[in-house]
Write an enzyme that holds these catalytic residues in place. Sequence first.
Site, PDB file in Angstrom:
ATOM      1  N   GLU A 174      -0.869   4.122  -9.672  1.00 19.85           N
ATOM      2  CA  GLU A 174      -1.032   3.014  -9.609  1.00 19.85           C
ATOM      3  C   GLU A 174      -0.914   3.093  -7.617  1.00 19.85           C
ATOM      4  O   GLU A 174       0.632   3.831  -7.852  1.00 19.85           O
ATOM      5  CB  GLU A 174       0.347   1.489  -9.256  1.00 19.85           C
ATOM      6  CG  GLU A 174       1.150   1.523  -8.496  1.00 19.85           C
ATOM      7  CD  GLU A 174       1.789   0.647  -8.580  1.00 19.85           C
ATOM      8  OE1 GLU A 174       1.501  -0.733  -8.240  1.00 19.85           O
ATOM      9  OE2 GLU A 174       2.914   0.436  -8.225  1.00 19.85           O
TER      10      GLU A 174
ATOM     11  N   ASP B 158      -9.450   7.854   9.497  1.00 19.02           N
ATOM     12  CA  ASP B 158      -8.894   7.958   8.274  1.00 19.02           C
ATOM     13  C   ASP B 158      -9.652   9.192   8.318  1.00 19.02           C
ATOM     14  O   ASP B 158     -10.287   9.475   8.621  1.00 19.02           O
ATOM     15  CB  ASP B 158      -8.489   6.619   7.151  1.00 19.02           C
ATOM     16  CG  ASP B 158      -7.551   7.352   6.364  1.00 19.02           C
ATOM     17  OD1 ASP B 158      -7.224   7.782   5.918  1.00 19.02           O
ATOM     18  OD2 ASP B 158      -7.051   6.463   5.872  1.00 19.02           O
TER      19      ASP B 158
END
Length: 905
Positions: free
Chosen positions: A653, A292
């Site tokens: 979110e 990542d």
Amino acid sequence: MKQMFVKPTANTVKKALVCTALPIALALTGCSQSQSPANQAKQAAQQQPDYLNTALPMETRVKALVDSMTLAEKIAQMYNDAPAIERLGVPAYDYWNEALHGVARAGEATVFPQAIGMAAMWDREFLNDIATVISDEGRAKHHAFKAQGITYRYAGLTYWSPNINIFRDPRWGRGQETYGEDPYLTGELGVAFINGLQGEDDTYLKTAATAKHFAVHNGPEITRHSDNYVVSDQDLYETYLPAFEKAVVDADVEAVMCAYNRVNGMPACGSDMLLKDILRGKFAFDGHVMSDCGAIADFYDRTAHASTRAPAAAAAWAVNSGTDLNCGVGTLSSFANLTFAVQKGFIEESLIDQAVTRLFMTRFKLGMFDPDSSVPYSSIPMESVGSAEHLALTLQASEKSLVLLKNNGVLPLKQGIKVAVIGPNGDNQDVLLGNYNGLPVNPVTVLDGIANKVGKENVTYAPGSALIADIYGHWQTLDSDVLFHRDANGNLQPGAKVSYFAVERSKMTNFAHPHFPANMTGEAAATETLNELTIRNMHSPVTGKMLDDYGMVVKAELVPTTSDDYLFDGNGTISLNGKPVQGAVSLKAGETYALEITHVFATDPVSNTADNLLQEWQLRWVNQSAKLLADAKQAAEQADVIVMAVGISPRIEGEEMPVKLEGFDYGDRSSIALPAEQQALIKAMHKLGKPVVLVNFSGSAMALNWENEHVDAIVQAFYPGEATGTALARVLWGDVSPSGRLPVTFYHNLDGFAKFDDYDMTNRTYRYFKGDVLYPFGYGLSYTDMQYSELQVPSALAVSSDLTLSVTLKNAGNYDAEQVTQLYVRMPDAPVRTPNVSLKGFTRSAVKSGEQVSVQLTVPADELVYIDTNGNKVPYKGKLEVYVGDGQPGFSKGNKIAHATVIIN
């Protein structure tokens, strides 16, 4: 005699790739037609580099290429934005691309429901169709970029999707990217999606899918770079790994992304247990592993894991453990330190060879070193992007994803009624899209869809409130209703004038700044009039080239129709009457304000992205001082029914966001209730005494407790894609019966929940939660009456055998419909803790009114196991409780369940 390998020059390799009329490119001798085809092929095979020789096995070709590279060249290929190797004819390539629910961040593309919404379809086959469309559009875009020599991020064929982490806690902001809380559902849908992305050719990958984030990764967002998640072997193999195993073993996924966090003390991208023992050992994964982005820097960052002090040691650690590719945006590339790591003996060069070989195997499988004529996916036209066929598919997906949670009989709505669309998500395009999205081709908001359905004259609208605090859902694009310009004769005309300029780059002098500055120069190269301040230019209006840099100056006279305070939202420098706009500005109706916006669309060499590739440019505004609640009451009083579009949005979110508000914590949530201003709005609408249909948009579970008790109907929409409004109207008016089912549990509240960063599965998800819930996993209502009968299950079964069963499904109602049949099991005789119940099968059936079908399901033997405390799969023996129907057993919300007991010996 052993053939001598001749390293080609860039020009000879270019010629080799051009000369595709021959069976094998004549890389070194040109394209002479004087010889017979047989002699040409023979000569080409003798003289070209082995890596271009398509007659050789792919492994041989890759080895030949890697063997010809220097150490520095090999290490450079381990960055996500791998540079060209001109002397070998290797083009630059950026591995970073996204396709979570449509090709993302590469201009227009068909936008399907967010992943959590696609999970709500509970439909493997249809999800595979969606992924096939996504890979069609991805291939078309890639070859269009390739034809222009573009190798920016988001132009490649290596997609960092799907996200198959388990949505174990409703607070996680990125749960919207997953297929929900159940390992079986997630694994089955992940396999279907991966197969659709990667295609069915025996030689070539259509695109390369990536299963992420490996492993034990699902929040909190704000501390993910430093958290250590401690998991038992049982939880690891029972919950966190099954979907990854299916992705590797069943779908042969090409790539895996390792996570930011530590797992049992070790950074996931440096965990021998995860990457060596499990992924490449037990699962026999043979693709490439990437980090990542920035995860390797977290190894040595003093504010993150701080597991080592040196970048070179971190890089060597990651590669030794099996991480092949470093995504290092923000911290650049930690793998740049591998040269020093080799010199110091931290790592053997052979491991670098191994990593680079894995990476190039992916590129070769994608056909990047073969003539396009040999690659079956290279001719998909750009016209497929956003085609009528693809848009029809996303409409169908939106319809399938909508979950009816409550209906007291008000739905379906009757024709000829007047409708008030109320709520901050009523005309909010953000909630169509979710995150990791492309630009929609034909976005239809709730307001648009309902107005199209019943006629604009029968619809009133008001947002009613902000989403929360000063975050709004009803931003409006500035258009010719309030924007004007002077023509050559000085007469006022509607619209804004925009001028386009060439740009020049100044040299980077401040190395702390993330971008190279780019400034507009010279006279305007082109001008146009915009009726609204929205631009989607994939081609530079200055040069005509795809993704070329350009600058823009917009000038207009802004004449507001209402006196109020306004906020502006858009990239660039905005000024009114020569003063920069910062924060809210007070404007008077009828007055004229000189509006000017400047913005440069320029490539960022650090991130290897083009500004005009990522997104459209818009200037939006919102009236901050409008009397929202009063306007909503006035709009509702004119209607027969109120359709409320409420919830949250991907603006509050999502992934590691700078949002800290009541109930929201940097992308995650600290409360699952609706924001207070929306609760007040709903109660105010309910007091009017009119039927209220609540449509909730969210990527996660919401505690709709008061709403469930008081409103007439509730639809959970998640983030349903660009066809949202049309699909919702078709469901509300009964053109199609709702058929979505929840892929997550909706809880009453967070009382009794463990800390967010506690990864023990006790009392989490439907499989282990002991309390009462608002809406159970798998729940959803229909407009028709589906009935189950005649469950046929063997009374006894030999251990390690498949379980095959059938049940009769009858549509006893008045609507044709699709029905999701779910199969759950319980293992009461297991000697260790097992789930309350576990999903082990599902299928979707279309059944016409009055008809019945036989539904057959098979549970493979490797699903009839339990996980012991050491993480081992153990075949189950004893009494197996089997439940088949439209949801879980044990809930009194109208579920229809057939039950049987099977003895496994």
